[in-house]
Design a protein around this motif. Structure first.
Motif, mmCIF file in Angstrom:
data_model
loop_
_atom_site.group_PDB
_atom_site.id
_atom_site.type_symbol
_atom_site.label_atom_id
_atom_site.label_comp_id
_atom_site.label_asym_id
_atom_site.label_seq_id
_atom_site.Cartn_x
_atom_site.Cartn_y
_atom_site.Cartn_z
ATOM 1 N N UNK B 20 51.035 58.105 58.364
ATOM 2 C CA UNK B 20 49.380 57.133 58.655
ATOM 3 C C UNK B 20 48.802 57.602 58.372
ATOM 4 N N UNK B 23 47.663 58.092 54.803
ATOM 5 C CA UNK B 23 47.248 56.895 54.047
ATOM 6 C C UNK B 23 45.585 56.771 54.333
ATOM 7 N N UNK B 24 45.176 56.461 55.488
ATOM 8 C CA UNK B 24 44.167 56.330 56.612
ATOM 9 C C UNK B 24 42.924 57.234 55.421
ATOM 10 N N UNK B 26 43.647 58.508 52.281
ATOM 11 C CA UNK B 26 42.773 58.100 51.134
ATOM 12 C C UNK B 26 42.319 56.490 51.312
ATOM 13 N N UNK B 27 42.391 55.349 52.033
ATOM 14 C CA UNK B 27 41.808 54.832 52.455
ATOM 15 C C UNK B 27 40.285 55.443 52.458
ATOM 16 N N UNK B 29 39.032 57.296 51.411
ATOM 17 C CA UNK B 29 38.916 57.830 50.170
ATOM 18 C C UNK B 29 37.876 56.928 49.151
ATOM 19 N N UNK B 30 38.864 56.115 49.331
ATOM 20 C CA UNK B 30 37.820 55.078 48.288
ATOM 21 C C UNK B 30 36.929 54.180 48.683
ATOM 22 N N UNK B 31 37.353 53.820 50.045
ATOM 23 C CA UNK B 31 35.860 53.277 50.585
ATOM 24 C C UNK B 31 34.654 53.911 50.308
#
Lengths: 135, 134
Positions: B20, B23-24, B26-27, B29-31
């Motif tokens: 988790x 994954x957070x 990564x999120x 990063x994309x934001x």
């Protein structure tokens, strides 16, 4: 006999949380765009054909309908456009570069011609469209 | 009295925590890295270029498709009729800065016709959108 101990579940399940997090991850991966567009500033042309100065202080770039480009009437390849223009200018950045787009020429050639003039250091870049070149 | 060893209690879902975390990350990063921007309604392949004259003020965006048709927001017109649309569109957008997003295969004379219409409407300079040349 002994009673089997009652197995207690954890406080809450993490599975829905992970589902949501993966959904968010997918959403951001699919919607974000990494491509950043650049901006090329161009002076808008006056609405008249043949209104550009045509004297010794002007170097003409012709964008032909067949996709070829000519600098001072000589054909050049897209790769050699910058060098050919610099050679014709001979370091005189006070000259005006006029870019004539024949009917049927493409935007990529137009952008390349403007960039070649800008990279050669020319301050005055004029643009115009023509129906057909008459050599 | 006999003492039994208490069974060691393992915290449930222990192995999920690093997953988790990643994954957070990564999120986030994309934001942070991605720019969402307004969705592009017209499909154009931008010409390649090297010069970038970026300005912080948001310009009014005009699209030109590869067949030369021009999009002013939701309205489409051939380039010859552009001067009728330009004034209204600029008033609607509340700016005199214009960016043109033209397809690399759009006819250059259509682009020049559009730029002439913009000149008539009082726009002295436009910016052409390009992509980074390889």
């Amino acid at each position: 006999m002994f009673e089997e101990p009652i197995r207690r579940r954890g406080l809450f399940s993490l599975t829905p949380l992970i589902d949501v997090v993966f959904q968010l991850l997918l959403f951001f991966m699919l919607t974000t765009t990494f491509m950043q567009a650049q901006m090329l500033t161009v002076t808008t042309p006056a609405a008249s054909d043949g209104g550009l100065p045509q004297d010794a202080n002007v170097v003409e770039i012709w964008l032909m309908a067949d996709g070829s480009t000519r600098v001072a009437e000589k054909p050049v390849t897209p790769e050699s456009l910058g060098d050919a223009l610099k050679a014709v200018l001979g370091g005189r950045i006070d000259l005006t570069v006029s870019i004539f787009a024949e009917k049927g020429s493409r935007t990529q050639a137009f952008v390349s011609a403007i960039e070649a003039a800008r990279q050669a250091g020319v301050k005055n870049v004029a643009t115009a469209r023509v129906d057909k070149f008459k050599p | 009295m006999i003492e039994f060893d208490e069974p060691r209690r393992r915290p449930p879902y222990e192995t999920m925590v690093p997953l988790i975390n990643v994954v957070f990350l990564l999120i986030i990063f994309f934001i942070l890295v991605g720019t969402m921007g307004p969705t592009q309604e017209v499909k154009v392949d931008l010409p390649a270029g090297q010069i970038d004259d970026k300005n912080s003020r948001q310009p009014a965006l005009i699209y030109m498709e590869k067949d030369g048709f021009v999009w002013f927001g939701k309205n489409m017109a051939p380039p010859e009729l552009a001067d009728m649309m330009v004034k209204n569109y600029l008033k609607e957008q509340g700016t005199d800065r214009v960016a043109i997003s033209a397809d690399l295969n759009a006819p250059a004379d259509s682009l020049l016709t559009l730029m002439e219409a913009l000149r008539k409407a009082g726009v002295k300079e436009v910016t052409l959108q390009t992509t980074q040349a390889q």
